[in-house]
Structures are given as C-alpha cells and as structure tokens.
Scaffold this motif. Structure first.
Motif, PDB file in Angstrom:
ATOM      1  N   VAL A   8       0.681  48.020 -29.195  1.00 54.59           N
ATOM      2  CA  VAL A   8       0.085  48.609 -30.396  1.00 54.59           C
ATOM      3  C   VAL A   8      -1.400  48.254 -30.376  1.00 54.59           C
ATOM      4  O   VAL A   8      -1.750  47.071 -30.323  1.00 54.59           O
ATOM      5  N   VAL A   9      -2.257  49.255 -30.431  1.00 56.98           N
ATOM      6  CA  VAL A   9      -3.700  48.986 -30.453  1.00 56.98           C
ATOM      7  C   VAL A   9      -4.185  49.094 -31.893  1.00 56.98           C
ATOM      8  O   VAL A   9      -4.136  50.175 -32.495  1.00 56.98           O
ATOM      9  N   GLY A  10      -4.604  47.960 -32.455  1.00 54.90           N
ATOM     10  CA  GLY A  10      -5.098  47.939 -33.837  1.00 54.90           C
ATOM     11  C   GLY A  10      -4.170  47.155 -34.747  1.00 54.90           C
ATOM     12  O   GLY A  10      -2.988  47.469 -34.870  1.00 54.90           O
ATOM     13  N   GLY A  11      -4.736  46.104 -35.350  1.00 55.98           N
ATOM     14  CA  GLY A  11      -3.937  45.241 -36.241  1.00 55.98           C
ATOM     15  C   GLY A  11      -4.257  45.500 -37.701  1.00 55.98           C
ATOM     16  O   GLY A  11      -4.344  44.575 -38.504  1.00 55.98           O
ATOM     17  N   VAL A  29       6.885  43.653 -28.513  1.00 51.23           N
ATOM     18  CA  VAL A  29       5.686  44.355 -28.995  1.00 51.23           C
ATOM     19  C   VAL A  29       4.466  43.445 -28.873  1.00 51.23           C
ATOM     20  O   VAL A  29       4.502  42.278 -29.290  1.00 51.23           O
ATOM     21  N   LEU A  30       3.400  43.995 -28.319  1.00 48.57           N
ATOM     22  CA  LEU A  30       2.128  43.267 -28.253  1.00 48.57           C
ATOM     23  C   LEU A  30       1.091  44.065 -29.042  1.00 48.57           C
ATOM     24  O   LEU A  30       0.934  45.271 -28.823  1.00 48.57           O
ATOM     25  N   VAL A  31       0.399  43.393 -29.969  1.00 51.51           N
ATOM     26  CA  VAL A  31      -0.651  44.055 -30.753  1.00 51.51           C
ATOM     27  C   VAL A  31      -2.008  43.573 -30.244  1.00 51.51           C
ATOM     28  O   VAL A  31      -2.251  42.366 -30.159  1.00 51.51           O
ATOM     29  N   LEU A  32      -2.883  44.527 -29.931  1.00 52.01           N
ATOM     30  CA  LEU A  32      -4.269  44.171 -29.562  1.00 52.01           C
ATOM     31  C   LEU A  32      -5.159  44.438 -30.762  1.00 52.01           C
ATOM     32  O   LEU A  32      -5.119  45.531 -31.336  1.00 52.01           O
ATOM     33  N   GLU A  33      -5.972  43.486 -31.138  1.00 48.87           N
ATOM     34  CA  GLU A  33      -6.923  43.685 -32.232  1.00 48.87           C
ATOM     35  C   GLU A  33      -8.297  43.252 -31.737  1.00 48.87           C
ATOM     36  O   GLU A  33      -8.461  42.129 -31.271  1.00 48.87           O
ATOM     37  N   GLU A  34      -9.256  44.149 -31.865  1.00 46.49           N
ATOM     38  CA  GLU A  34     -10.576  43.847 -31.275  1.00 46.49           C
ATOM     39  C   GLU A  34     -11.322  42.752 -32.019  1.00 46.49           C
ATOM     40  O   GLU A  34     -12.141  42.051 -31.434  1.00 46.49           O
ATOM     41  N   HIS A  35     -11.066  42.617 -33.332  1.00 44.90           N
ATOM     42  CA  HIS A  35     -11.772  41.577 -34.070  1.00 44.90           C
ATOM     43  C   HIS A  35     -11.073  40.226 -33.915  1.00 44.90           C
ATOM     44  O   HIS A  35      -9.863  40.165 -33.679  1.00 44.90           O
ATOM     45  N   ALA A  36     -11.859  39.178 -34.090  1.00 49.83           N
ATOM     46  CA  ALA A  36     -11.307  37.832 -33.898  1.00 49.83           C
ATOM     47  C   ALA A  36     -10.313  37.495 -34.999  1.00 49.83           C
ATOM     48  O   ALA A  36      -9.360  36.758 -34.786  1.00 49.83           O
ATOM     49  N   ALA A 114      -9.339  39.459 -30.850  1.00 50.40           N
ATOM     50  CA  ALA A 114     -10.584  39.459 -30.063  1.00 50.40           C
ATOM     51  C   ALA A 114     -10.373  40.140 -28.714  1.00 50.40           C
ATOM     52  O   ALA A 114     -10.958  39.757 -27.703  1.00 50.40           O
ATOM     53  N   THR A 115      -9.517  41.138 -28.688  1.00 47.56           N
ATOM     54  CA  THR A 115      -9.220  41.859 -27.450  1.00 47.56           C
ATOM     55  C   THR A 115      -9.298  43.352 -27.720  1.00 47.56           C
ATOM     56  O   THR A 115      -8.604  43.867 -28.605  1.00 47.56           O
ATOM     57  N   ARG A 116     -10.155  44.016 -26.969  1.00 51.56           N
ATOM     58  CA  ARG A 116     -10.429  45.439 -27.224  1.00 51.56           C
ATOM     59  C   ARG A 116      -9.786  46.333 -26.158  1.00 51.56           C
ATOM     60  O   ARG A 116      -9.946  46.074 -24.963  1.00 51.56           O
ATOM     61  N   PHE A 117      -9.079  47.338 -26.625  1.00 48.77           N
ATOM     62  CA  PHE A 117      -8.554  48.370 -25.710  1.00 48.77           C
ATOM     63  C   PHE A 117      -9.745  49.177 -25.193  1.00 48.77           C
ATOM     64  O   PHE A 117     -10.554  49.656 -25.979  1.00 48.77           O
TER      65      PHE A 117
END
Ligand SMILES: Cc1cc2nc3c(=O)[nH]c(=O)nc-3n(C[C@H](O)[C@H](O)[C@H](O)COP(=O)(O)OP(=O)(O)OC[C@H]3O[C@@H](n4cnc5c(N)ncnc54)[C@H](O)[C@@H]3O)c2cc1C
Length: 414
Positions: A8-11, A29-36, A114-117
């Motif tokens: 899932v990209v975006g928390g 399920v793994l969620v990537l969220e670009e913000h810390a 803190a991880t960006r797609f």
C-alpha cells in the motif's frame, strides 16, 4: 529485496483503512509512507460526518461537533441553518491518521515511514517489483502481488501504472488560528469570485477557541493565498478584530473529477489518488475510507483466487461506483454549473434560500456526504431557485424524475 503480498503506497486514511482490511483477513501488507511521521503535515480542514466516526469505530480524534452552517454570498447576504443535534465533527486530522495507522498495525500491517515510492522496476502477471527511496536516501526494491495507490492528490502510483487521471486540481490554502471569535457550533462558508471562484472559503471552529480558515478555488492564475488573505481581511472586519497569528499553514490541492479506471492488472487506486472526493465540497475522507473497505473486500477475493488480472479487479470499480458513483456524477455536474454562476446569481441563490421552508429542508435533509439529495429537494420545492440557475440545471432536474436515492423521500434525515 523486501517482499509483501500487498504493497500500500500512502499512510493516509484511505491507505491505512485498506491496509487494515487486508491485514485483518490474513494478508501480508506493507505500507510505504513518504513522510517520517504518519499524519504530518496536516493537509485538511478536518470536518467530517458521523459516517467517518462509524468507519473508524472511534471518536478519540473528535475535537468538537457543529450543528449547522452560515453560508455567505458575494455581497455578504447570508443564510443560516442550525439543527438541534450535531451534524458534523471537527477532528484532529493528524490524530485520525495516527489512529487508523495504529489500527492497521495492530491488525498486522507493517509500516515503513520516510520511504517514498518512486516507480516500477518490473511488472508481470503474478508480481510487480517497485523502486522506493528510504529514509537515508538509499534505493530499495520491493516485490508485491498487488500494489494499492493510496498516495493522494498527485498519485505517483497512478502515473507509474499509467492510470489516467484527468482531474482538475483546485489549489487550497488554510491556516489554523489559535484564537477566533465566532459561533463555536457553526461553520461558515463564503461563496463568490472575490472569496473563492469555483469552490468556497471556510471558517471552522476548532473546539478549543480557535478556528481553521481556508479557501479552495479554481486554478485561474490567482494564488489561493491571495483569496485566503482577502477572507482573513473580511473576517477581521466582521469580528471587529484581526485573528491572532496562525500556528500552522497548509498548502495543498483538491482533486475534482472522474478517474475513468481505478484498477489495472495488479494495481488499485483509492482515496484522493482515485479522485474519490466530493465535487461540491472537496471532502474526501469518508469516500476514501469507504472505498478502501470495498477495495479490501475485492482484493481479498482476488488474492484468495490468485487472480489479480484486470478483469478480476474491475469488480472494485463496479462496487464503488454502485455505491457512490451516482452521487459523484450528479455532484460533478452541479459543481460545473456552480462554477459558472456569476456573483449576482450566487447572491440570488442565497436570497432565495432565506425562506423558512427552505432552511427547514436544509436542516432536515442536509447531508455533507450526499449534498445532491438536498439540492434536488430544494430545486423541487423552489421554482424561484430553478429560475436563478442556468437552463442546463433545469434539464438535469427534469430529465430524472425518479431520483433513485434510498433516503430521499423517506422522511427527515436520521
Ligand atoms: C485544504 C484542504 C481541506 C480539506 N478539508 C477536508 C475536510 O474538511 N473534510 C474532508 O473529508 N476532506 C477534506 N479534505 C480532503 C482530504 O484531506 C482528502 O480527501 C484525504 O486526505 C484523502 O485521503 P487519502 O488517504 O486518499 O490521501 P492523503 O490523506 O493525502 O494520504 C496520502 C498519503 O500518501 C503519502 N504519499 C504520497 N506520495 C507518496 C509516495 N510517492 N510514496 C509514499 N507515500 C506517499 C502522503 O505523504 C500521504 O500521507 C481537504 C483537503 C484540503 C487540501
């Protein structure tokens, strides 16, 4: 390489709701969220309906409730309606996001902040490999059977998977003021070309003596900040004092329009990424969360059958359109008409709404998630309102005599 069954990209609310729905059903399920930090920065006024509290199964993030609204026209004539009971809730938006992410994590979803797609490395019938950038700037690859794009208004997932998003993005500017005069049980809405052409300006009490003041307007070359400053100047005149210095600013955009296809082989879009946003208000939390629930049902079935083909995932579009598509289509049409109204037209509409009967209708049937229900009822009730609107609206109204909404003719709003 990291692996997940679902990436899932975006928390935000849509991503965490989808993650919870799938993790609860036993998926990895793994969620990537670009913000810390989940929930920050806040990019929302945080006004929601009871449905959002029901979907979240919590009220822990509610700051206060409001019972109605005062809507101001361009010449500052206004119409006010106030119900006996709460009609909407002002929430701590960051609190909602944290609560939903925590709920998803408790159900077993993994979060990587803190991880960006960044994009797709490879794509096959059974698995997609994506590239992301981690906290320290390092590049990583993640493999997943299904990718969910819940990455908001400028969705990189939609771009990478070539899902067309012909949406209009309305620039928005908001500030939080720690102190403000005004009715703490009422929101204020400001219409007109000088306040916010194409949508509106707002003043929302925050439940702690302050207010959230903002505008969202057509991208017509004038920055939303200019409209915001105008609204704040007006509020200073009206309240007889300037609002104290803001503690936070928010600059973002609201996607308005229809994404023709919110699925593809091995990919689904949800929330703002799918433009699941109410065209008449720009609110997207309810629709994003509800569609995320539908998404988890459909994705669960598809994963159980090991069929993530385009045909299998099309069920998601079918189901969310069956539930919300009609309202979105009608609201989009009304918004297009609304955006064409002149200031005198808007003043005329405010004046027409001032009659007691119409305000009673708004109080009885107003619903921030389904505004076209009350709009249609008002048009039926008030010929003078119809006369004020462009001919096209009359065509819309008369072409569909049996408006198929379950609660339209069943008595006052519950
Ligand atoms: C000024 C303003 C006021 C609003 N007021 C209201 C309101 O009162 N009520 C209401 O219902 N709605 C409101 N909205 C709309 C609401 O904020 C959105 O509809 C809602 O946040 C959508 O949720 P989402 O989960 O789809 O997306 P988002 O909440 O935007 O979450 C997307 C997440 O994805 C992350 N992300 C983005 N790109 C990447 C990437 N490449 N890699 C990893 N992560 C990524 C982002 O950091 C973000 O956390 C408002 C919007 C604005 C702009």
């Amino acid at each position: 390489m990291e692996e997940a069954e679902v990436l899932v990209v975006g928390g935000g609310p849509a991503g965490s709701t989808a993650a919870r729905g799938l993790a609860e059903r036993g998926h990895d399920v793994l969620v990537l969220e670009e913000h810390a930090r989940i929930g920050l920065p806040v990019q929302c006024a945080g006004l929601v309906s009871q449905r959002v509290l029901d979907l979240a199964a919590s009220t822990s993030f509610v700051r206060t409730s409001v019972r109605g609204a005062t809507v101001f026209g361009p010449s500052l004539g206004c119409v006010a309606f106030k119900a006996a009971e709460p009609r909407a809730f002002v929430i701590d938006r960051s609190g909602l996001d944290i609560y939903l992410a925590d709920r998803a994590a408790r159900s077993g979803a993994r979060f990587r902040t803190a991880t960006r797609f960044d994009g797709i490395v490879s794509r096959g019938p059974e698995r997609t490999v994506v590239r992301a950038t981690g906290a320290d700037g390092t590049s990583l690859e993640i493999g997943a059977k299904l990718v969910v794009g819940a990455d908001g208004v400028s969705s990189a997932v939609a771009r990478a998977f070539r899902l067309r998003r012909p949406v209009e993005i309305l620039p928005a500017f908001e500030a939080e003021f720690p102190k403000s005069p005004g009715d703490a049980e009422q929101v204020e809405v400001y219409l007109g070309r000088t306040f916010a052409p194409g949508l509106f300006g707002w003043w929302i009490p925050d439940g702690a003596g302050g207010a959230r003041v903002g505008v969202a307007a057509d991208a017509d070359g004038t920055s939303a900040r200019v409209y915001f400053d105008h609204l704040v100047d007006y509020l200073a005149k009206r309240f007889g004092e300037r609002l104290a210095n803001p503690t936070a600013y928010l600059v973002s955009g609201i996607p308005i329009g229809t994404v023709p296809k919110t699925h593809g082989p091995g990919v689904l879009l949800v929330g703002d990424a799918a433009a699941q946003v109410k065209p008449l208000s720009g609110g997207g939390i309810f629709a994003g969360m509800r569609c995320a629930e539908i998404l988890s049902d459909v994705a669960h079935d598809a994963l159980a059958r090991n069929d993530l083909s385009e045909a299998a995932l099309a069920e998601y579009d079918r189901r969310w359109h069956a539930e919300l598509g009609e309202e979105f289509r009608r609201a989009l049409y009304l918004r297009r008409l609304f955006a064409r109204l002149s200031d005198p037209d808007l003043d005329g509409i405010i004046a027409a709404l001032q009659g007691a009967e119409l305000t009673e209708t708004i109080v009885a049937f107003g619903d921030i998630d389904f505004p076209t229900h009350v709009a249609r009822r008002l048009l039926r009730q008030s010929p003078s309102l119809v006369r004020l609107l462009p001919k096209a609206l009359g065509a819309w109204w008369s072409s569909e005599p049996s408006f198929p909404t379950p609660d339209l003719d069943e008595g006052p709003r519950k």
